[in-house]
Design a protein around this motif. Structure first.
Motif, PDB file in Angstrom:
ATOM      1  N   ASN A  44       0.811  -1.220   0.000  1.00 19.97           N
ATOM      2  CA  ASN A  44       0.000   0.000   0.000  1.00 19.97           C
ATOM      3  C   ASN A  44       0.842   1.266   0.000  1.00 19.97           C
ATOM      4  OD1 ASN A  44      -3.039  -0.694   0.264  1.00 19.97           O
ATOM      5  ND2 ASN A  44      -2.063  -2.106   1.669  1.00 19.97           N
ATOM      6  N   VAL A  45       1.991   1.245   0.684  1.00 21.25           N
ATOM      7  CA  VAL A  45       2.896   2.403   0.634  1.00 21.25           C
ATOM      8  C   VAL A  45       3.418   2.590  -0.789  1.00 21.25           C
ATOM      9  CG1 VAL A  45       5.146   3.274   1.373  1.00 21.25           C
ATOM     10  CG2 VAL A  45       3.557   2.352   3.067  1.00 21.25           C
ATOM     11  N   THR A  46       3.693   1.481  -1.477  1.00 23.72           N
ATOM     12  CA  THR A  46       4.146   1.561  -2.872  1.00 23.72           C
ATOM     13  C   THR A  46       3.074   2.189  -3.755  1.00 23.72           C
ATOM     14  OG1 THR A  46       5.536  -0.406  -2.605  1.00 23.72           O
ATOM     15  CG2 THR A  46       4.957   0.228  -4.860  1.00 23.72           C
ATOM     16  N   ILE A  51       1.349   6.822  -6.984  1.00 24.07           N
ATOM     17  CA  ILE A  51       0.270   7.733  -7.387  1.00 24.07           C
ATOM     18  C   ILE A  51       0.617   9.174  -7.011  1.00 24.07           C
ATOM     19  CG2 ILE A  51      -2.153   8.353  -6.985  1.00 24.07           C
ATOM     20  CD1 ILE A  51      -2.711   5.338  -6.661  1.00 24.07           C
ATOM     21  N   ARG A  52       1.266   9.353  -5.865  1.00 23.35           N
ATOM     22  CA  ARG A  52       1.621  10.708  -5.425  1.00 23.35           C
ATOM     23  C   ARG A  52       2.677  11.326  -6.328  1.00 23.35           C
ATOM     24  NH1 ARG A  52       5.439  13.171  -2.099  1.00 23.35           N
ATOM     25  NH2 ARG A  52       4.658  14.944  -0.895  1.00 23.35           N
ATOM     26  N   VAL A  53       3.646  10.529  -6.759  1.00 22.46           N
ATOM     27  CA  VAL A  53       4.768  11.058  -7.535  1.00 22.46           C
ATOM     28  C   VAL A  53       4.417  11.244  -9.009  1.00 22.46           C
ATOM     29  CG1 VAL A  53       7.106  10.548  -8.362  1.00 22.46           C
ATOM     30  CG2 VAL A  53       6.506  10.156  -5.953  1.00 22.46           C
ATOM     31  N   GLN A  68      -8.102   4.287  -0.816  1.00 25.87           N
ATOM     32  CA  GLN A  68      -8.312   2.931  -0.335  1.00 25.87           C
ATOM     33  C   GLN A  68      -7.053   2.389   0.341  1.00 25.87           C
ATOM     34  OE1 GLN A  68      -8.775  -0.151  -3.294  1.00 25.87           O
ATOM     35  NE2 GLN A  68     -10.215  -1.271  -2.031  1.00 25.87           N
ATOM     36  N   SER A  69      -5.896   2.675  -0.223  1.00 26.41           N
ATOM     37  CA  SER A  69      -4.641   2.208   0.356  1.00 26.41           C
ATOM     38  C   SER A  69      -4.399   2.827   1.731  1.00 26.41           C
ATOM     39  CB  SER A  69      -3.467   2.522  -0.584  1.00 26.41           C
ATOM     40  OG  SER A  69      -3.529   1.731  -1.749  1.00 26.41           O
ATOM     41  N   GLN A 300      -0.863   0.976 -15.969  1.00 28.04           N
ATOM     42  CA  GLN A 300      -0.055   2.129 -15.571  1.00 28.04           C
ATOM     43  C   GLN A 300       0.724   1.859 -14.293  1.00 28.04           C
ATOM     44  OE1 GLN A 300      -3.309   2.132 -16.463  1.00 28.04           O
ATOM     45  NE2 GLN A 300      -3.977   4.172 -17.123  1.00 28.04           N
ATOM     46  N   LEU A 301       0.048   1.223 -13.304  1.00 26.75           N
ATOM     47  CA  LEU A 301       0.728   0.914 -12.044  1.00 26.75           C
ATOM     48  C   LEU A 301       1.799  -0.148 -12.243  1.00 26.75           C
ATOM     49  CD1 LEU A 301      -2.187   0.880  -9.447  1.00 26.75           C
ATOM     50  CD2 LEU A 301      -0.312   2.514  -9.594  1.00 26.75           C
TER      51      LEU A 301
END
Length: 314
Positions: A44-46, A51-53, A68-69, A300-301
């Motif tokens: 979840n941190v990944t 997504i943040r970057v 959700q993460s 994309q992920l």
């Protein structure tokens, strides 16, 4: 009504039983639960970091996935450390007020995740129904409003839980037959008339999980209906493929609840440790598996994950 011949007053400390009947296997459980916790945090941190970057991922579907993460991390943070304390150090005691806090937050994050899942179902419907207006309909300000609504509902329906539990004056025992504090688990060991607590528990289930499951099913019904009118099989398959990851997550999230409900409705009685083990699955398996499902099935992920792994190898 539950009556007690030898009731005890409201205790300062409850004792969590862990998983009754399986104490000899706590070593194996501790290893499994610890690995689940580590995998959940890493996964979840990944997801959140990617997504943040990546600015290209700042669109509704991925922003909801990031929400959700965050909730998944919160769920395991309020449940797994306590379970590991029981398995590793026999730390079964929990203060009454601490129990009420855990009771609130466990249910709070579960209801939050349920709300996010129904929002994601609506997101997929809009993406197929109005693809050209998708980002306009689910703009950032709309996502903020939806997130606040999900948060407000969780607070509204669950704030009464610790207040009602605090009013319970006597108990049959100070031992809770779970590895975490749950509202109905506390009510089950209370003495006197608990009918209002049972009604409240049913209302929470209907207003959260029942409501969300109904509208999720409705959303996917509309998705299938809309996809049916797409002229070509190729375009139809491409549209539906975007829903695959979310559908898997929904099935994983709601399956334990539905199975437990059906078992009780049909009059079957599970062995207590089996019931408790299934209840633990509510909070353990989905947070761990969700990043794997989205990471593998979302192009994309997956590309970003492969890029990170490639950089680590170099």
């Amino acid at each position: 009504m539950s009556s007690c011949n030898n009731s005890i007053p409201q205790p300062l400390i409850f004792v969590l039983a862990g998983i009754p009947g399986l104490a000899s296997s706590y070593g194996w459980f501790s290893v499994a639960f610890f690995l689940v916790f580590v995998m959940t945090v890493i996964g979840n941190v990944t997801i959140i970091s990617i997504i943040r970057v990546q600015m290209s991922l700042h669109e509704p579907m991925f922003l909801l996935l990031a929400m959700q993460s965050v909730v998944d991390l919160s769920v395991v943070s309020v449940t797994v450390p306590r379970m590991l304390g029981i398995f590793w150090m026999n730390a079964k005691e929990i203060g009454f007020n601490a129990c009420l806090m855990q009771m609130f937050f466990v249910s709070f994050f579960y209801v939050m995740e349920s709300g996010i899942l129904v929002t994601m179902a609506f997101d997929r419907f809009v993406a197929i129904w109005k693809p050209l207006s998708y980002t306009a309909i689910l703009a950032n300000n709309m996502l903020v409003k939806i997130a606040l609504a999900v948060l407000a509902r969780a607070v509204a329906v669950l704030t009464p839980a610790p207040i009602l539990a605090k009013r319970l004056e006597s108990f049959q025992t100070h031992t809770i037959a779970y590895s975490y504090c749950a509202y109905m688990a506390v009510v089950e060991i209370a003495c006197g008339d608990v009918s209002n607590h049972i009604v409240y528990g049913l209302m929470v289930t209907v207003l959260s999980v029942g409501f969300d499951l109904f509208f999720t099913i409705l959303s996917y019904g509309l998705i299938l209906h809309t996809a049916f009118w797409i002229p070509t099989w190729e375009a139809r398959g491409k549209a539906l493929s975007t829903c695959g990851s979310h559908f898997c997550v929904i099935a994983l999230f709601y399956s334990p609840v539905v199975i437990s409900f059906l078992v009780h409705s049909l009059g079957y009685h599970m062995v207590p440790h089996v019931q408790i083990f299934i209840d633990n699955l509510y909070f353990l398996v989905p947070p761990m598996v969700n990043p794997l499902i989205y990471g593998v099935r979302t192009k994309q992920l997956w590309e970003q994950v492969l890029q990170i792994l490639h950089c680590l190898e170099d």
